[in-house]
Design a protein around this motif. Sequence first.
Motif, PDB file in Angstrom:
ATOM      1  N   THR A   1       7.455   8.566  10.465  1.00 57.34           N
ATOM      2  CA  THR A   1       6.191   8.166   9.835  1.00 57.34           C
ATOM      3  C   THR A   1       6.149   6.658   9.645  1.00 57.34           C
ATOM      4  O   THR A   1       5.174   5.987  10.016  1.00 57.34           O
ATOM      5  N   PHE A   2       7.214   6.103   9.051  1.00 59.91           N
ATOM      6  CA  PHE A   2       7.270   4.655   8.838  1.00 59.91           C
ATOM      7  C   PHE A   2       7.186   3.911  10.167  1.00 59.91           C
ATOM      8  O   PHE A   2       6.438   2.932  10.298  1.00 59.91           O
ATOM      9  N   GLU A   3       7.952   4.356  11.152  1.00 60.19           N
ATOM     10  CA  GLU A   3       8.007   3.643  12.430  1.00 60.19           C
ATOM     11  C   GLU A   3       6.644   3.624  13.121  1.00 60.19           C
ATOM     12  O   GLU A   3       6.218   2.587  13.642  1.00 60.19           O
ATOM     13  N   HIS A   4       5.964   4.752  13.118  1.00 60.83           N
ATOM     14  CA  HIS A   4       4.665   4.807  13.799  1.00 60.83           C
ATOM     15  C   HIS A   4       3.637   3.931  13.084  1.00 60.83           C
ATOM     16  O   HIS A   4       2.826   3.251  13.743  1.00 60.83           O
TER      17      HIS A   4
ATOM     18  N   ALA B   1       0.828  -1.209   0.000  1.00 60.67           N
ATOM     19  CA  ALA B   1       0.000   0.000   0.000  1.00 60.67           C
ATOM     20  C   ALA B   1       0.860   1.255   0.000  1.00 60.67           C
ATOM     21  O   ALA B   1       0.572   2.225  -0.711  1.00 60.67           O
ATOM     22  N   ILE B   2       1.934   1.258   0.796  1.00 60.21           N
ATOM     23  CA  ILE B   2       2.828   2.413   0.834  1.00 60.21           C
ATOM     24  C   ILE B   2       3.473   2.632  -0.525  1.00 60.21           C
ATOM     25  O   ILE B   2       3.554   3.768  -1.015  1.00 60.21           O
ATOM     26  N   SER B   3       3.926   1.563  -1.152  1.00 57.74           N
ATOM     27  CA  SER B   3       4.564   1.679  -2.471  1.00 57.74           C
ATOM     28  C   SER B   3       3.605   2.233  -3.505  1.00 57.74           C
ATOM     29  O   SER B   3       3.985   3.058  -4.347  1.00 57.74           O
TER      30      SER B   3
ATOM     31  N   ARG C   1      11.837   8.477  -5.814  1.00 58.39           N
ATOM     32  CA  ARG C   1      11.465   7.074  -6.027  1.00 58.39           C
ATOM     33  C   ARG C   1      11.583   6.294  -4.720  1.00 58.39           C
ATOM     34  O   ARG C   1      12.579   6.406  -4.007  1.00 58.39           O
ATOM     35  N   PHE C   2      10.562   5.506  -4.417  1.00 60.34           N
ATOM     36  CA  PHE C   2      10.519   4.680  -3.216  1.00 60.34           C
ATOM     37  C   PHE C   2      10.678   3.220  -3.603  1.00 60.34           C
ATOM     38  O   PHE C   2      10.059   2.750  -4.563  1.00 60.34           O
ATOM     39  N   GLN C   3      11.516   2.494  -2.863  1.00 61.76           N
ATOM     40  CA  GLN C   3      11.706   1.069  -3.128  1.00 61.76           C
ATOM     41  C   GLN C   3      11.795   0.289  -1.826  1.00 61.76           C
ATOM     42  O   GLN C   3      12.191   0.840  -0.784  1.00 61.76           O
ATOM     43  N   VAL C   4      11.446  -0.992  -1.905  1.00 62.73           N
ATOM     44  CA  VAL C   4      11.543  -1.901  -0.775  1.00 62.73           C
ATOM     45  C   VAL C   4      12.565  -2.974  -1.107  1.00 62.73           C
ATOM     46  O   VAL C   4      12.497  -3.596  -2.165  1.00 62.73           O
ATOM     47  N   ASN C   5      13.526  -3.192  -0.208  1.00 61.74           N
ATOM     48  CA  ASN C   5      14.572  -4.190  -0.415  1.00 61.74           C
ATOM     49  C   ASN C   5      14.476  -5.224   0.701  1.00 61.74           C
ATOM     50  O   ASN C   5      14.601  -4.887   1.882  1.00 61.74           O
TER      51      ASN C   5
END
Length: 201
Positions: free
Chosen positions: A165-168, A117-119, A130-134
Amino acid sequence: MTAHAHTPGTIGPNSITRMAQALTHQQGEAVTARIFEAAGLMHYLSEPPTQMVDEKGVTALHRVVRETLTPEEARSVSLEAGRLTAEYLLANRIPKPVQTLLRLLPAGPASRILLTAISRNAWTFTGSGRFQVNRDRSLELSITGGPICKEIQAHEPVCDYYAATFEHLFRSLVHKNTTVRETACGATGASSCLFAVSWDV
């Protein structure tokens, strides 16, 4: 998560409204006004934005915050603004049934659903970046060309707003012991801002 239509080079209003809220809470109205005026955003204090905003204003705001406050003060404001942004997303953007489902799932599957959802909505907080997940070895998030650190030079990472933001979000929806730590930042010369995500299981 739901979002408005995408216009290139724009970012969600939380990156301004929550900074104003955190600044006012921690530094007072006079300092907040001085910072917003220097960033060319004074009009947003009397009429907070409700639609997507030009990412250049967000870049200017974070730069002026770093120039005006001490590193510790700037970090504290950014962390609070990030937490406030996550609270807004939980209250207004992530459907309650989805939140309930994520909290019932084990952390691994819940994190994958949340990050999908975040992506999908990453443009609302990265603008033209650009946002990426590794997931090669451990969970790492990256933002390349993001607006927050674009005009900042520092000896340590400065994207506390994103980290908070991510942590919460992860603590609320995935695992209560989640920590998010920025391990590399464009402000220090890195090619991307990297965020290590971990939790105790």
